[in-house]
Design an enzyme around this catalytic site. Structure first.
Site, PDB file in Angstrom:
ATOM      1  N   GLY A  69       0.882  -1.274  -0.006  1.00 19.11           N
ATOM      2  CA  GLY A  69       0.015   0.033   0.039  1.00 19.11           C
ATOM      3  C   GLY A  69       0.670   1.391   0.008  1.00 19.11           C
ATOM      4  N   SER A  70       0.413   2.121   0.501  1.00 23.06           N
ATOM      5  CA  SER A  70       0.744   3.574   0.373  1.00 23.06           C
ATOM      6  C   SER A  70       2.184   4.062   1.253  1.00 23.06           C
ATOM      7  CB  SER A  70      -0.222   4.686   1.266  1.00 23.06           C
ATOM      8  OG  SER A  70      -1.431   4.583   0.185  1.00 23.06           O
TER       9      SER A  70
END
Length: 594
Positions: free
Chosen positions: A309-310
């Site tokens: 993810g981020s």
């Protein structure tokens, strides 16, 4: 009437002619004949005596030779070695960075039987089955009926069980000494130490070999007779390991997650201070590879390959800063959705038409990060990730990690660059991420994760980004915690920086809507990072509010904060004044999905 044999007449006449008494001549003749007979009998007796002596010498020599062979050889072994190497019954200890014992040997016993010496096999079988709950009398009788005289019963026998065997009083049951490998910390270091087993066994000794983890990686070193008294010293700090595992177990239960991972690493040289993967196992009783508990053997930290993810946004921004394409105040177009062919990239919230690079990090904007990545370009983006180690398995002292190769897109397009920039489309282990964050945070020198204490420091030859870029990234990471999506990770006095990452889990060719991998990658203290912490929760759900919250800001970030609060004092970090830090907004987490 007794007839007296007549003497030869010729001898009598000859004696008389010589004036000699014939009786004296006859007596001398008989004496001479007697002497000849005695001499012959003596020689015959001597020959018989020498022959008998030779037989006795040969017989006793054969017996002595057989006894010498028996005393110098082992009782038949269950497993025969393919080589003539002697058994190495001893094995060096393993200790943590502070000398705390993690693995050692204790003297126990192994139990075996010799069926030819048994008087009552059925009584032996029943007696042993009563002493050892995992044995059955019928199975033992079947074992005794097999070809061969020698059969192992138990590899490890406690003193109490051994006394009970003695009390049976049954012939044919024997025991031999063993040095058994034990792990005093139990489950807390299962995935790191791995475990061991008896590889070659004889009646009087057994050779221990590693089956996984550090035990397998350093099998020759630990069994080297010249280094038995030299413990293998790991970089693990048992105090930090215990604290991290306790917090992860608590949070895993709180969020009803199916798994949890934590990696604490020194930022300057990649030494792993703590590494936990849940569920875990006890190396004293290692599960079978294909048994019901086989999933416990899987290390999510070093073997689990996930989209993270981020957390990748930090790496994208770091490269763009290093290339001089942006600075922290550069404004980025965040209007959305970002259309690319038939695909659309969206943000968790509408952040307006533009954000600064720092705000892109704070709010975790997918659109802003994708536009930054497009300016970097495919080739430069690939090369940067390759330098950070995302194209190869992690080089750590765990044999299992060698198979954990990152999953890369089969065709790396502009769309791949955009999605990978915010952590989708490339899957790697949490250990990959920890190594990358240590490289970015420590001033820009690439580190290689290691489980050994006193690791070498990286040099200028390992530089990936400049110190200036590293400093800017660290300030942005601090802003994410103080003003952005990771407010629950803040720990007063320890200046935590970090980035949240929430990735939907792949499902049937797409992505699941209600199952995520929540990750938080932290550095502390952010002004001069000494440690990197990566926390990952698999399918967490926070049900404390009116709606179910799965994002890393609500799950992984507070977990990381709890871990830092526990381990920082243990590591000797003193809390600092926060006068210069802005107040954290109460609803900072509402800004983005992270």
């Amino acid at each position: 009437m007794i007839r007296v044999p007549l003497r030869p007449l010729a001898r009598v006449i000859a004696a008389r002619n010589q004036g000699i008494d014939p009786d004296v001549v006859d007596a001398e003749r008989r004496a001479a004949a007697c002497r000849l007979r005695r001499a012959e009998e003596t020689r015959r007796a001597q020959r018989r005596l020498w022959l008998l002596s030779a037989v006795f010498v040969m017989g006793f020599g054969a017996v002595a030779g057989k006894m010498a062979v028996i005393s110098a050889s082992d009782v038949p072994q269950q497993e025969q070695s393919a080589t003539a190497d002697p058994l190495r019954a001893h094995r060096a200890d393993i200790v943590d960075v502070n000398g705390e014992l993690l693995a050692t040997n204790i003297v126990t016993s192994a139990l075996y039987v010799e069926t030819r010496r048994m008087v009552d096999p059925e009584g032996v079988a029943i007696g042993l089955a009563n002493i050892f709950p995992d044995l059955e009398a019928e199975a033992l009788m079947t074992l005794f009926a097999r070809p061969g005289n020698f059969h192992w019963i138990q590899s490890q026998v406690s003193p109490e069980q051994l006394q009970a065997v003695h009390d049976l009083g049954q012939p044919g049951v024997f025991y031999g000494p063993r040095e058994t490998r034990v792990y005093p910390q139990g489950r807390r270091l299962g995935h790191i130490l791995g475990g061991s087993r008896f590889e070659r066994e004889a009646a009087r000794a057994a050779e221990t070999a590693g089956t996984a983890g550090v035990e397998l990686m350093f099998n020759e070193r630990l069994g080297d007779p010249e280094r038995i008294d030299e413990p293998l010293r790991l970089s693990i700090d048992l105090r930090a390991q215990n604290a991290m595992r306790d917090v992860l177990a608590q949070q895993m239960e709180r969020f009803d997650a199916i798994g949890a991972t934590g990696i604490l690493m020194r930022a300057d040289n990649g030494e792993i201070v703590s590494m936990v993967s849940l569920p875990d196992f006890d190396p004293n009783d290692r599960p079978a590879p294909r048994g019901p508990d086989a999933d416990q053997l899987f290390s999510r930290a070093s073997q689990g390959v996930y989209e993270l993810g981020s957390t990748f946004k930090t790496l994208t921004v770091a490269q763009s800063l290093e290339l001089g394409l942006v600075n922290p105040e550069t404004m980025i177009d965040t209007r959305g959705p970002l259309q690319w062919g038939r695909f659309r990239i969206r943000d968790f919230h509408n952040y307006g038409p533009e954000l600064s690079v720092t705000e892109v990090m704070e709010h975790s904007s997918n659109i802003g990060t994708a536009r930054i990545a497009l300016d970097i370009g495919i080739e430069r983006h690939q090369e940067f990730l390759r330098e950070l180690g995302f194209f190869d398995p992690v080089e750590v002292e765990l044999p299992e990690s060698r198979s954990a190769r990152p999953l890369l897109p089969p065709r790396w397009s502009d769309l791949s660059t955009m999605t990978i920039s915010y952590g989708h489309g490339l899957a790697a282990t949490p250990l990959h991420l920890a190594s990358a964050y240590a490289t970015v945070a420590n001033g820009g020198l690439r580190v290689t994760p290691t489980l050994l204490a006193d690791a070498a420091m990286p040099t200028e030859a390992d530089r990936v980004i400049s110190e200036r870029t590293s400093g800017m990234v660290n300030r942005m990471l601090r802003a994410v915690v103080s003003d952005g999506t990771a407010g629950f990770a803040d720990v007063e006095g320890y200046e935590v920086g970090g980035k949240t990452g929430t990735a939907d889990k792949p499902s049937q060719g797409g992505y699941a809507e209600d199952r995520v991998i929540a990750t938080f990658a932290a550095v502390f203290p952010a002004s001069d990072p000494e440690y990197v912490l990566v926390v990952t929760l698999d399918e967490p759900e926070d049900r404390s509010g009116p709606v179910v919250r799965r994002t890393a800001g609500w799950t992984a970030a507070p977990t990381a904060g709890m871990i830092i609060r526990r381990v920082a004092p243990v590591l000797g970090l003193r809390p600092q004044s926060r006068q210069s830090d802005p107040e954290i907004p109460g609803m900072a987490l509402a800004g983005g999905r992270g």
